[in-house]
Structures are given as structure tokens and as C-alpha cells.
Write an enzyme that holds these catalytic residues in place. Structure first.
Site, PDB file in Angstrom:
ATOM      1  N   VAL A   1       0.823  -1.208   0.000  1.00  0.00           N
ATOM      2  CA  VAL A   1       0.000   0.000   0.000  1.00  0.00           C
ATOM      3  C   VAL A   1       0.861   1.265   0.000  1.00  0.00           C
ATOM      4  O   VAL A   1       0.679   2.158  -0.832  1.00  0.00           O
ATOM      5  CB  VAL A   1      -0.972  -0.002   1.203  1.00  0.00           C
ATOM      6  CG1 VAL A   1      -1.588   1.369   1.428  1.00  0.00           C
ATOM      7  CG2 VAL A   1      -2.071  -1.019   0.962  1.00  0.00           C
TER       8      VAL A   1
ATOM      9  N   ASN B   1     -14.427  -5.059   2.894  1.00  0.00           N
ATOM     10  CA  ASN B   1     -13.698  -6.321   2.755  1.00  0.00           C
ATOM     11  C   ASN B   1     -14.517  -7.512   3.247  1.00  0.00           C
ATOM     12  O   ASN B   1     -14.498  -8.581   2.635  1.00  0.00           O
ATOM     13  CB  ASN B   1     -12.351  -6.255   3.493  1.00  0.00           C
ATOM     14  CG  ASN B   1     -11.286  -5.613   2.618  1.00  0.00           C
ATOM     15  OD1 ASN B   1     -11.571  -5.188   1.500  1.00  0.00           O
ATOM     16  ND2 ASN B   1     -10.057  -5.539   3.101  1.00  0.00           N
TER      17      ASN B   1
ATOM     18  N   GLY C   1      -8.053 -15.491  -0.020  1.00  0.00           N
ATOM     19  CA  GLY C   1      -6.811 -15.487   0.766  1.00  0.00           C
ATOM     20  C   GLY C   1      -6.209 -14.102   0.701  1.00  0.00           C
ATOM     21  O   GLY C   1      -6.916 -13.109   0.517  1.00  0.00           O
TER      22      GLY C   1
ATOM     23  N   CYS D   1      -5.427  -9.431   3.244  1.00  0.00           N
ATOM     24  CA  CYS D   1      -6.518  -8.561   3.708  1.00  0.00           C
ATOM     25  C   CYS D   1      -7.789  -9.301   4.107  1.00  0.00           C
ATOM     26  O   CYS D   1      -8.195  -9.234   5.268  1.00  0.00           O
ATOM     27  CB  CYS D   1      -6.835  -7.515   2.639  1.00  0.00           C
ATOM     28  SG  CYS D   1      -5.491  -6.344   2.409  1.00  0.00           S
TER      29      CYS D   1
ATOM     30  N   LYS E   1      -7.763 -11.612   7.407  1.00  0.00           N
ATOM     31  CA  LYS E   1      -7.554 -10.914   8.685  1.00  0.00           C
ATOM     32  C   LYS E   1      -8.622  -9.834   8.913  1.00  0.00           C
ATOM     33  O   LYS E   1      -9.041  -9.608  10.045  1.00  0.00           O
ATOM     34  CB  LYS E   1      -6.143 -10.324   8.774  1.00  0.00           C
ATOM     35  CG  LYS E   1      -5.893  -9.155   7.856  1.00  0.00           C
ATOM     36  CD  LYS E   1      -4.993  -8.104   8.474  1.00  0.00           C
ATOM     37  CE  LYS E   1      -4.614  -7.037   7.470  1.00  0.00           C
ATOM     38  NZ  LYS E   1      -5.405  -5.834   7.467  1.00  0.00           N
TER      39      LYS E   1
END
Ligand code: NAD
Length: 432
Positions: free
Chosen positions: A11, A210, A259, A262, A265
Site C-alpha cells: 500500500v 472487505n 486469501g 486482507c 484478517k
């Protein structure tokens, strides 16, 4: 404007290069001296399309350093882009963010906007503010804002420069105006929506986005499983539901589960955040369970294709968590490889860019130098990452080099009829 980015990962580095590309002077900070040395020498430490081009084109507006204090002292805004990994109990580990906040507090020399770029739980900005005050920062010298990042690895530069939307969360008009100015080159033509919210809403937007995407993936995987049981075809079902404008086609690709660094978690963290406020977000628990189950079901599929696993030679295509990146964090491909090794299989694997990162797992794998090399002599070939080049293999050649022409495709890259014509026994997800 003069900006500092703390953390030169997937990022921070993309954000820094893109900010430089739109005209800002950017100082990028990382506490990994090797990464900084590589960047100073003009090397790009990650695989990301267009990133090396931006780093070299806009080098004159970018400084790479290990010295956070100097970077902060001269910047109008400081973007915190360090990792917020799972702490092992399903919560976001915010110790990296806290460490940066402590350091930033001591380095402020002028009014500065402290921007959360990392994905963090709601109310983190209040903790950052508190930490900074506790470490001697003058409350009139800074504001904390949230500016969550929505880039996707593999298309990160494009996503950053041409985003669906930019979210700015802050209660400070001064901080909002600094952030508006930073993004002005991207938003000025009115094509990109700038959404201004409270800081809490902005923090929540990222976790909710997300978690929603993870839910979409688990949902379509579940539907694919029903297709297999009922003799329907997931491709046809996706076409039928995705054309509904309320639903859309994106993220309706069945496979081996989500997977990456990001979704796993962040879904866990969002569940924990909700629980910490006394809300049992049961749906997310099910999303995570379905994701784990999907991997197990794929392993059963391999097993049913091969009968027994011990001593089998398996060719593997793909180690990254998805195509377009070298990122293997929480990669379902790596999890499948580990499980097959435990079952006594021999693994010969290939990935166009992720093999260096995969080697860090220290697994007993033979690393192939091409997809065909991985397939040579195999009892079965697995497709685990949706790289474009894996969808364009010469099937006759594949048939001739494998010991047994069996392909188990976790990404549905081939038409089953095309495989049948080539004489390959083909297993995919949710299709007859
Ligand atoms: P990363 O692990 O690739 O990068 C983090 C970097 O921060 C590393 O280079 C590390 O050395 C550095 N760092 C850690 N502590 C530091 C400190 N005290 N001072 C200076 N540098 C420090 O992580 P990432 O994938 O870039 O993710 C960063 C954040 O952005 C996370 O919160 C993640 O959830 C979020 N995010 C990631 C993506 C993605 O696709 N990777 C997308 C959107 C949001």
C-alpha cells in the site's frame, strides 16, 4: 504538497509512487533497512504492474529513508501505511500503528494531518490521538483522519489513480481541506466520487467492504458446491444471477476460497470489533467457516481424482494468493501445498513471480522453471492461482508430458469440454 508515507509495503509504496505521479513531494519511510536500500538503488521490492515505471519516472519527487523524524518534520500530511496483521486471536495487531504514532508525536514541527491508510478497527483514530497527546504532541498541531485504501494487488496503480471512490473521514475541516487538496489532481474532473464521512464511518467502511467481498466469495463457493451436488453448472448460474444489476458479476468466481493479506484478517477483525461492542456478527463466522471448508473440499477433490495421495507426484501451478501479484500471504495455494506435503506427496510447483516469496516458507518443494516443467512426469496437475498464462497452456503438450493426464483446477480456467477433447481428466469447481 509535501507528504510522508510510513511503511513501504504494497500500500505505502503504491500510494507514494502515485502521489509523486500526481505532483506531490513524497518522503517514504520504512524501518526495514534492506527495503530502503533497494528502493534507493532504484529496485522495486514487490511485483506490481506499472509500479517500477512510476518509481523511475517520478524518482525526483520521491525520497526513501529510514528516518521517520525528518520525513514527518517537513510534511503537511503523514500517511500511516504499516501492517495491521492478525494478532493470533482474530484481532488486528495495532502495535505497528501505535509505534508510528509515538514516533510521529515527537517529530511534529508544524500543523500536520495524520492519516490512517492502514486498515484499522473503528475508533483507532481516537487511540492514535490519545497516544500522540501522551507522547507530548501539541493538540493544535495535528488532526487524525481516516483515508482507507481500496487498491487491489495486481491492479494497484490503476486502482489508486482511477479509484471507484475516495473516502475521507475526519471531524476537522482543516484536515478535510488538506486531504481534498492532496487528492484534487484525481478528483478535479468530477469523475471520481469523494466521500466525506466521520472518522468512525470511514474506518468502518473499509472493514465492511472487505467483509462484504469475502461474503460474496463464500456465497458463490457455496452455490458452486450445490451445483456439483445437483448437477447444475456454476458458470450458467453466475451468468444468470450476475446479470441482475443489483448483484453484478464481480467477485462471483468460485474457487478455492479467498486469501491474501486482507480478506482473512479483516473479516476476522471485523467480527472481533463487532463482538467488542456486544454485537454477534454471526454471518461473518459462517463466511470464514465456508472459506475454510472450501479448501478442505478442494483437497477431497484432489484425493478423489488420485484415490490415494502418499507418494504421488503433484505439479502445482500458482503460489500467489491470486494472479498479478507475488504476495503469498494467506495464500490458499500455499495452504494446499502444505497439506499435500503432509499427506506424503511430492510437489513440483511453478509461479511466474511468487517463487521467491514462497521459498521463504522453507517447504520441501521442487521449484519448476515453467508451467510445463511443473507438469512433466506428474500424476496430476493442480491450478491454484488465476494467472493469465495458466489459462493458455498447450493441452496436447500437457497431455504428452504428464504421467497421468489429470488436471484439478481450483480457478475454473478451462472449458471442461476443451479438456475432454484433449484427453485430459478434468476436475473444476461447480461444473459437471
Ligand atoms: P506490508 O506488510 O506490505 O507493508 C508494511 C510495511 O510497513 C513494511 O514494509 C514494514 O517494514 C513497514 N513498517 C512496519 N512498521 C514500521 C515502522 N514502525 N516504521 C516504518 N515502517 C514500518 O503491508 P501492506 O500490504 O502494504 O498493508 C499495509 C496496510 O494497508 C494494512 O493495514 C493492510 O490491511 C492495508 N491494506 C492492504 C492492501 C493490500 O492489498 N495489500 C489493500 C488495502 C489496504
Amino acid at each position: 504538497m509535501k507528504l510522508a508515507i510510513i511503511g513501504c509495503g504494497y500500500v505505502g509504496l503504491v500510494a507514494g509512487a502515485c502521489f509523486a505521479a500526481i505532483g506531490h513531494e513524497v518522503t517514504l519511510v520504512d524501518n526495514d533497512p534492506n527495503k530502503i536500500a533497494d528502493l534507493q538503488c532504484g529496485q522495486c521490492p514487490i511485483h506490481e504492474q506499472w509500479l517500477p515505471n512510476l518509481l523511475s519516472m517520478h524518482r525526483s519527487r520521491m525520497t526513501f529513508t529510514g528516518c521517520l523524524e525528518d520525513a514527518v518534520a517537513q510534511s503537511q500530511a503523514v500517511f500511516i501505511a504499516v501492517g495491521t496483521p492478525d494478532d493470533g486471536n482474530g484481532n488486528a495487531d495495532l502495535s505497528y500503528v501505535e509505534a508510528v504514532a509515538r514516533q510521529v508525536a515527537k517529530a511534529l514541527k508544524q500543523y500536520t494531518v495524520i492519516v490512517e491508510k492502514s486498515t484499522v478497527p473503528v475508533q483507532t483514530s481516537a487511540h492514535i490521538r490519545e497516544t500522540m497527546l501522551r507522547n507530548g504532541a501539541d493538540p493544535t498541531m495535528f488532526d487524525v483522519a481516516s483515508n482507507p485504501e481500496f487498491l487491489k494487488e495486481g491492479t494497484a496503480v490503476n486502482d489508486f489513480l482511477y479509484p471507484d471512490r475516495i473516502v475521507i473521514g475526519t471531524s476537522s475541516p482543516r484536515a478535510a481541506s488538506v486531504l481534498r487538496e492532496i487528492y484534487h489532481p484525481i478528483t478535479h474532473n468530477g469523475e471520481v466520487l469523494l466521500i466525506e464521512t466521520s472518522v468512525e464511518s470511514a474506518e468502518l467502511i473499509k472493514h465492511a467492504s472487505n467483509a462484504f467481498l469475502a461474503m460474496k466469495i463464500s456465497f458463490i463457493n457455496a452455490v458452486a458446491n450445490i451445483c456439483e451436488l445437483a448437477g447444475a453448472n456454476i458458470d450458467q448460474v453466475v451468468k444468470g444471477i450476475g446479470t441482475d444489476s443489483r448483484i453484478g458479476h464481480q467477485f462471483l468466481k468460485p474457487g478455492i476460497g479467498y486469501g491474501g493479506s486482507c480478506f482473512p484478517k479483516d473479516t476476522k477483525a471485523f467480527y472481533s470489533v463487532a463482538a467488542s461492542y456486544g454485537y454477534d456478527f454471526r454471518m461473518l463466522k459462517e463466511v470464514m467457516q465456508l472459506n475454510d471448508d472450501q479448501l478442505t473440499m478442494f483437497l477431497h477433490k484432489i484425493c478423489s481424482a488420485l484415490w490415494t495421495l502418499r507418494g504421488k507426484k503433484i505439479g502445482v501451478l500458482g503460489m500467489a494468493f491470486k494472479g498479478g501479484t507475488d504476495d503469498t500471504r494467506e495464500s490458499p495455494a500455499m495452504a494446499i501445498i502444505e497439506r499435500l506435503l503432509k499427506e506424503g506427496c511430492t510437489i513440483k510447483a511453478y509461479d511466474p513471480v511468487a517463487m521467491e516469496k514462497a521459498k521463504q516458507y522453507g517447504l520441501n518443494i521442487i521449484y519448476a522453471d515453467s508451467a510445463y516443467h511443473a507438469a512433466t512426469g506428474a500424476d496430476a496437475l493442480l491450478i491454484l492461482t488465476d494467472w493469465h498464462e495458466f489459462a493458455e497452456l498447450d493441452l496436447q503438450r500437457l497431455h504428452s508430458i504428464m504421467d497421468y493426464p489429470i488436471v484439478v483446477d481450483g480457478r475454473n480456467l478451462y472449458d471442461p469440454q476443451q479438456m475432454e477433447k484433449a484427453g485430459i481428466k478434468y476436475y473444476s469447481v461447480g461444473r459437471p
